[in-house]
Design a protein around this motif. Structure first.
Motif, short mmCIF file in Angstrom:
data_model
loop_
_atom_site.label_atom_id
_atom_site.label_comp_id
_atom_site.label_asym_id
_atom_site.label_seq_id
_atom_site.Cartn_x
_atom_site.Cartn_y
_atom_site.Cartn_z
N ASP A 186 0.86 -1.18 0.00
CA ASP A 186 0.00 0.00 0.00
C ASP A 186 0.89 1.23 0.00
O ASP A 186 1.46 1.61 1.03
CB ASP A 186 -0.91 -0.02 1.24
CG ASP A 186 -1.91 1.14 1.22
OD1 ASP A 186 -2.09 1.75 0.15
OD2 ASP A 186 -2.49 1.43 2.29
N LEU A 187 1.02 1.86 -1.15
CA LEU A 187 1.91 3.01 -1.31
C LEU A 187 1.17 4.18 -1.93
O LEU A 187 0.31 3.99 -2.78
CB LEU A 187 3.10 2.64 -2.21
CG LEU A 187 3.99 1.46 -1.77
CD1 LEU A 187 4.95 1.09 -2.89
CD2 LEU A 187 4.74 1.81 -0.49
N ASP A 188 1.53 5.38 -1.50
CA ASP A 188 1.00 6.59 -2.11
C ASP A 188 2.08 7.11 -3.07
O ASP A 188 3.09 7.68 -2.65
CB ASP A 188 0.69 7.64 -1.04
CG ASP A 188 0.01 8.88 -1.61
OD1 ASP A 188 0.28 9.22 -2.77
OD2 ASP A 188 -0.79 9.51 -0.89
N TRP A 189 1.86 6.91 -4.38
CA TRP A 189 2.89 7.22 -5.35
C TRP A 189 3.14 8.72 -5.49
O TRP A 189 4.22 9.15 -5.88
CB TRP A 189 2.53 6.61 -6.70
CG TRP A 189 2.60 5.12 -6.64
CD1 TRP A 189 1.57 4.24 -6.48
CD2 TRP A 189 3.79 4.31 -6.68
NE1 TRP A 189 2.03 2.94 -6.43
CE2 TRP A 189 3.39 2.96 -6.55
CE3 TRP A 189 5.15 4.60 -6.81
CZ2 TRP A 189 4.30 1.91 -6.55
CZ3 TRP A 189 6.07 3.56 -6.82
CH2 TRP A 189 5.64 2.24 -6.70
N THR A 190 2.15 9.53 -5.14
CA THR A 190 2.36 10.97 -5.15
C THR A 190 3.36 11.37 -4.08
O THR A 190 4.24 12.21 -4.30
CB THR A 190 1.02 11.71 -4.94
OG1 THR A 190 0.09 11.32 -5.94
CG2 THR A 190 1.22 13.22 -5.01
N VAL A 191 3.24 10.75 -2.91
CA VAL A 191 4.19 11.01 -1.82
C VAL A 191 5.59 10.55 -2.23
O VAL A 191 6.59 11.24 -2.02
CB VAL A 191 3.76 10.30 -0.52
CG1 VAL A 191 4.86 10.40 0.54
CG2 VAL A 191 2.46 10.90 0.00
N LEU A 192 5.68 9.36 -2.83
CA LEU A 192 6.98 8.85 -3.26
C LEU A 192 7.63 9.77 -4.28
O LEU A 192 8.84 10.02 -4.23
CB LEU A 192 6.84 7.44 -3.84
CG LEU A 192 7.11 6.29 -2.84
CD1 LEU A 192 6.10 6.28 -1.72
CD2 LEU A 192 7.10 4.94 -3.55
N ALA A 193 6.84 10.29 -5.22
CA ALA A 193 7.38 11.21 -6.22
C ALA A 193 7.87 12.49 -5.57
O ALA A 193 8.91 13.04 -5.94
CB ALA A 193 6.32 11.52 -7.28
#
Length: 359
Positions: A332-339
């Motif tokens: 479960d990852l938030d890709w916006t946060v990772l970017a």
């Protein structure tokens, strides 16, 4: 004599203006020696920057050239992060037309920086919203689960780590090989995911996890080729890598590699593509875009190159058994946060953790 030269000069100027007006009249333009006008339908070139495995490039590009014999395709292979930096540096004078292969984090950043052209293909509605840009600046071509890789001659499957935290066991000290992180979109995403899964609001917990992984890491290899070579030689027994490339190396190159799908789930990259903003060979870039998303091409790539397509309008029963039987449990990852956090997190890792043996 002076009058004669004056008349010749005026005639030359008139001819030049006539040619200039003809060129602005909307007809097809011949490409210049440097690659042609950005809107030229008669362009003869297509320049692709790719992070894809060379086996993929060697399978796909010749087929495109066969269908488009008038297009001279130039391919430059490098890490996804290197592509990002190069496209950014060339923004004022783009040298590439098409960016083929990279993480959604990279493409989100590139789109936000105005580096990608908007292009909505006919099959856009068949690709879920989470696998594409809302403004059509990039699309995910395939899904890439990131998994645990191991040498199947050095380790039995039952003895290999079953989940991410198992990699921190001291028994794996000097048994882990990692592809150089900073130049690799794949590795940056895996490391970002490891930080996120600890606590995205408090990256220090993730940094501690990566310190323990660094303590067990024997070497950070220069590129994937060196990773495969050293792992095959059993200079290490384990690595972290993407499922597609592991299967390509195992099945096509007959390397002694296999994988463990982590029990808690895997970061599943959306491996994307996009047209470079103000590309000099725009129409050819669009042709290649549509070619790699063609239904028959997707089926063949699943069969021969182990790709998991993002298009949802193709009957799954038409795909090979390895794909139909695959359990793709996702972290479960938030890709916006990772970017948003990738640069900060990876800079900290590079300056404070890498190669320090967990200290």
């Amino acid at each position: 004599m002076t009058k004669k030269w004056f008349k010749l000069g005026m005639l030359s100027m008139a001819l030049t203006m006539t040619v200039g007006l003809t060129a602005c009249g909307g007809g097809d333009k011949e490409p210049s020696a440097s690659g042609g006008d950005s809107s030229s339908k008669g362009s003869k070139k297509l320049v692709i920057y790719t992070a894809r495995d060379k086996n993929v490039v060697e399978q796909i590009v010749p087929k495109f050239k066969e269908l488009n014999p008038g297009i001279d395709v130039e391919v430059m292979t490098m890490g996804a992060q290197q592509i990002m930096e190069r496209v950014r540096g060339e923004k004022a004078n783009p040298q590439a037309d098409f960016w083929w292969g990279g993480t959604q984090s990279s493409f989100i950043t590139a789109a936000n920086e105005g580096l990608l052209e908007s292009y909505k293909p006919s099959y856009a509605d068949s690709i879920p919203a989470e696998y594409k840009d809302a403004q059509d600046r990039w699309y995910g071509e395939m899904l890439l689960p990131e998994v645990i890789m191991y040498n199947s001659e050095a380790l039995k499957k039952e003895d290999a780590p079953k989940d991410w935290d198992d990699l921190l066991d001291p028994k794996w000290k000097d048994q882990i090989l990692i592809r150089g992180v900073m130049a690799s979109g794949t590795m940056r995403t895996i490391y970002d995911a490891m930080i996120y899964r600890q606590d995205p609001a408090s990256p220090d917990k993730g940094y501690e996890w990566l310190k323990k992984l660094d303590a067990n890491t024997k070497e950070y290899t220069q590129d994937p080729t060196q990773l495969y070579l050293k792992l095959a030689r059993q200079e290490g027994k384990l690595s972290l890598w993407n499922l597609q490339d592991i299967l390509i190396q195992k099945e096509m190159q007959k390397q002694p590699f296999d994988y463990i799908y982590p029990a808690s789930g895997a970061p599943i990259l959306v491996d994307g593509v996009g047209i470079v903003k103000d590309a000099k060979n725009m129409e050819n870039a669009k042709k290649f875009f549509d070619f790699i998303f063609d239904e028959d091409q997707l089926k063949e790539k699943a069969d021969k190159l182990f790709q998991i397509p993002t298009r949802t309008d193709i009957d799954k029963s038409q795909f090979p058994d390895w794909y139909k039987n695959l359990d793709t449990k996702s972290l479960d990852l938030d890709w916006t946060v990772l970017a948003d956090k990738e640069k900060e997190w990876m800079q900290h890792w590079d300056e404070n953790i890498k190669g320090k043996g967990g200290k």
